[in-house]
Design an enzyme around this catalytic site. Structure first.
Site, PDB file in Angstrom:
ATOM      1  CG  HIS A 517      -1.719   1.204   1.438  1.00 47.83           C
ATOM      2  ND1 HIS A 517      -3.032   1.311   1.046  1.00 47.83           N
ATOM      3  CD2 HIS A 517      -1.406   2.395   2.007  1.00 47.83           C
ATOM      4  CE1 HIS A 517      -3.491   2.513   1.365  1.00 47.83           C
ATOM      5  NE2 HIS A 517      -2.520   3.193   1.953  1.00 47.83           N
ATOM      6  CD  GLU A 518       1.737   3.522   3.668  1.00 50.08           C
ATOM      7  OE1 GLU A 518       1.855   4.558   2.982  1.00 50.08           O
ATOM      8  OE2 GLU A 518       0.782   3.347   4.451  1.00 50.08           O
ATOM      9  CG  HIS A 521      -0.016   5.921  -0.693  1.00 51.78           C
ATOM     10  ND1 HIS A 521      -1.179   6.418  -1.251  1.00 51.78           N
ATOM     11  CD2 HIS A 521      -0.374   5.421   0.520  1.00 51.78           C
ATOM     12  CE1 HIS A 521      -2.181   6.224  -0.419  1.00 51.78           C
ATOM     13  NE2 HIS A 521      -1.728   5.617   0.659  1.00 51.78           N
ATOM     14  CD  GLU A 579      -4.818   6.542   1.866  1.00 55.64           C
ATOM     15  OE1 GLU A 579      -4.435   5.374   2.102  1.00 55.64           O
ATOM     16  OE2 GLU A 579      -4.094   7.539   2.022  1.00 55.64           O
ATOM     17  CG  ASP A 583      -6.501  -0.081   0.505  1.00 56.44           C
ATOM     18  OD1 ASP A 583      -5.457   0.009   1.171  1.00 56.44           O
ATOM     19  OD2 ASP A 583      -7.607   0.350   0.904  1.00 56.44           O
TER      20      ASP A 583
END
Length: 682
Positions: A517-518, A521, A579, A583
């Site tokens: 997830h990070e 981003h 976000e 995900d």
């Protein structure tokens, strides 16, 4: 006073967190539990969130001191309990060397726990500041007054400080942006629905009560509250909306200090800058020029007595939790009970632990990691991160929608990721911060001044790439696009997110997806606009940018279709886009890394009756099992860039053929989006 940081100024541009809330439960944390599932009446292919978490949802209620409660609650409570033990021991150790971190965290916590002294003081700690505000003669006195209030952490009208230059990320420049609102978002002032109107009425009543606690009679307090509401509504009308604040390019307007007069001519910027103690600077990013132009008009149209009421309100609002019980309870009644549906205030010891973490987070965190974060956890985490980086590096060349120049730039950015795990390599120096047991509010005040001075001192200095944006005990993670880094505090690296004793399937589904997830981003709809050095620049070909936007729009539309009937609201797909891409991409990357981890090894046995593939997806789903009050759900939908938990589970999984295969889902099932509607970015 609040711990000062500039994140509200740059909103969601550069720092994107994973989005965990605080929950409560008193049991020790544990990993995946089949008892949390609903396998009899719930179907995996119809609603996987309920299938994975329905048993837990049926058996649990939200504790009265919280607006949200989840399966991950025990982890946060375990961390809070550990911090409490550390602070109690430090507070009892009166022999700690004066000026040491142990003395500071012990005395800070002790001052917060000294209810007798806090009650006796009442509103007296604010009297010197109220007297200064009362001396305002005209709006020409506002610059010096605001500089003083900003220096002690009161965020009235606008924010000001030091931050990285969006287009030259190795430079630290001045930055200023919109602020000054007491409600959670500009739209709370502007929406015409009945719920918004009732919230505004409750806010006015709350302000009235706070003014009465300051000693004003009922008529005066009510008039002052209406005045503040009028001023804040005007500020809201010229504020950039939350979705627009996700766009970095809309918040980058660099100019010289001399040019500040062009956006706010009626404000004496040289006086403000001098009084706040900023070093000399040659560049400033005015993040929201239209806001300052609107404020400039207010400087001549709003009477000085109205500004006094506004400043008095923000002083008491900001200081409320450091004052006597009457102020604390009134603050709780509106911000926690009315806005979030919380029934009871948290115990004082817990509020004091959180306050110490906010003001002295790394002094406290240094002790915390020695107690709670073993070296083997950091080593295993490094291994998982490296495995996911390899998986994404191998995935990028397979993307048929991306041209070679953009592909190579994306890989270069990935290879340049800085990874921070557990805690800082260099701890923050608190030597200039004086902490004494005598007064909690004074400790809060000095902590805010310390944080302000520390921030301002960065102007014109090299960027400190060792700095962290979260404290070590935090149950969260983040990506900072300006640093091109991904960061995982020690607080989250425990069950159920990360379990050294668990099988790989669960760890890749939980903490692996957090890592992914990070990483994602860095390539979400806004993160992709920053290059490998953290600079805001367009490194995409025109065709590739269009292809990306088409894929992002698919995600936006999917999440905009998700509706919560109980609060009559849909998710805002534009607000949660980053976000949701995080995900979806994170799960894809972690899945690839998990598959790669099984290559050349005997196939893992089924556990608890589930295959490794099924446990991967269950690992993801169960970290999101939770309950929320209707008020908290409403506020999250309106203000939070993170989707509600059920959509964070079902949304991305319904786009993954790997999930459908693992649970034998068929076309037409709710958890299987048709191929022509399936969203895939990375």
């Amino acid at each position: 006073m609040r711990y000062f940081n500039l994140r509200p100024l740059i909103a969601l541009i550069a720092v994107v967190a994973f989005g965990f809330a605080a929950f409560a439960q008193q049991n020790a944390p544990r990993g995946f539990d089949p008892a949390n599932m609903c396998t009899t009446t719930c179907k995996a292919c119809e609603d996987f969130y309920q299938y994975a978490n329905g048993g837990w949802i049926a058996k649990n209620e939200i504790p009265p001191a919280f607006s949200s409660w989840g399966i991950t609650s025990p982890l946060r409570e375990k961390n809070i309990a550990t911090l409490h033990e550390i602070l109690e021991a430090a507070a009892k150790n009166r022999a700690a060397p004066k000026g040491s971190n142990e003395q500071k965290i012990g005395d800070f916590h002790a001052s917060c726990m000294d209810e007798t002294k806090i009650e006796a003081a009442g509103a007296k700690p604010l009297k010197p500041e109220l007297a200064v505000i009362n001396k305002l003669k005209s709006s020409r006195d506002l610059p010096a007054m605001l500089a003083h209030l900003h220096s002690i952490g009161v965020p009235a009208i606008f924010g000001f400080g030091a931050g990285q230059d969006f287009k030259k990320s190795d430079s630290v420049i001045a930055i200023t942006g919109q602020g000054g609102l007491g409600l959670p978002d500009r739209d709370f002032y502007l929406k015409d629905d009945e719920k918004s109107k009732r919230t505004r009425d409750a806010y006015v009543s709350h302000m009235t009560n706070m003014f009465k606690l300051l000693g004003d009679d009922a008529d005066k307090a009510g008039a002052e509250a209406q005045t503040v509401m009028k001023i804040e509504t005007q500020l809201a009308q010229v504020s950039l909306d939350r979705v627009s604040r996700r766009d970095a390019s809309k918040q980058y307007h660099k100019m010289s200090p001399d040019d500040l007069k062009n956006v706010m001519a009626n404000f004496d910027w040289p006086t403000y800058i001098k009084k706040i103690g900023a070093p000399k600077f040659t560049e400033i990013n005015v993040a929201h020029p239209d806001f300052f132009k609107g404020v400039d008009q207010m400087l001549t149209s709003v009477p000085v007595d109205d500004w006094k009421s506004y400043l008095r309100w923000h002083l008491v609002h900001d200081a409320a939790d450091g004052l006597s019980t009457a102020f604390v309870n009134e603050n709780f009644n509106f911000y926690s009970k009315t806005l979030n549906g919380t029934k009871e205030i948290q115990p004082r010891w817990r509020r004091c632990v959180i306050a110490t973490d906010q003001s002295l987070g790394e002094a406290l965190g240094e002790v915390y990691v020695k107690k709670a974060f073993p070296p083997e956890a950091k080593a295993r985490m490094k291994e998982l991160v490296n495995n996911l980086i390899v998986a994404l590096r191998e995935d990028i060349p397979t993307l048929d929608w991306m041209s070679e120049p953009t592909r190579q730039a994306a890989i270069a950015k990935l290879n340049a990721f800085a990874v921070k795990i557990g805690y800082p390599d260099k701890w923050r120096d608190y030597s200039s911060l004086k902490i004494k047991r005598a007064s909690f509010i004074d400790n809060l005040l000095r902590s805010s001044q310390f944080a302000r001075r520390r921030n301002l001192a960065k102007m014109g200095q090299p960027v400190d790439r060792t700095e962290w944006g979260m404290t070590p005990p935090t149950v969260n993670a983040y990506n900072n696009s300006l640093m091109n880094e991904i960061v995982f505090p020690a607080g989250i690296l425990q069950p159920p997110y990360f379990d050294l004793s668990a099988d790989d399937a669960l760890n890749y589904g939980a903490i692996g997806a957090v890592i992914g997830h990070e990483m994602s981003h860095g390539f979400d709809d806004q993160g992709r606009k920053f290059d490998l050095h953290g600079n805001l620049t367009d490194w995409w070909t025109e065709a590739d940018a269009k292809n990306y936007t088409d894929r992002a729009t698919c995600v936006e539309k999917q999440f905009s279709s998700f509706r919560v009937e109980e609060v009559s609201l849909n998710q805002n797909g534009k607000l949660v886009l980053g976000e949701s891409i995080g995900d979806l991409g994170g799960l894809k990357i972690s899945w690839l890394a998990f598959q790669k981890s099984m290559q050349g090894k005997p196939r893992p046995a089924d556990i608890d009756g589930f295959t490794p593939e099924q446990r991967f997806f269950l690992g993801w789903a169960q970290v999101w099992g939770r309950k929320q009050t209707l008020e908290a759900m409403r506020q999250q939908i309106l203000t939070d860039p993170h989707p509600l938990a059920q959509f964070r589970v079902n949304g991305p999984l319904s786009n993954m053929p790997q999930f459908a295969e693992a649970f034998n889902c068929k076309p037409g099932d709710a958890m299987v989006r048709p191929p022509d509607q399936r969203c895939q970015v990375w």
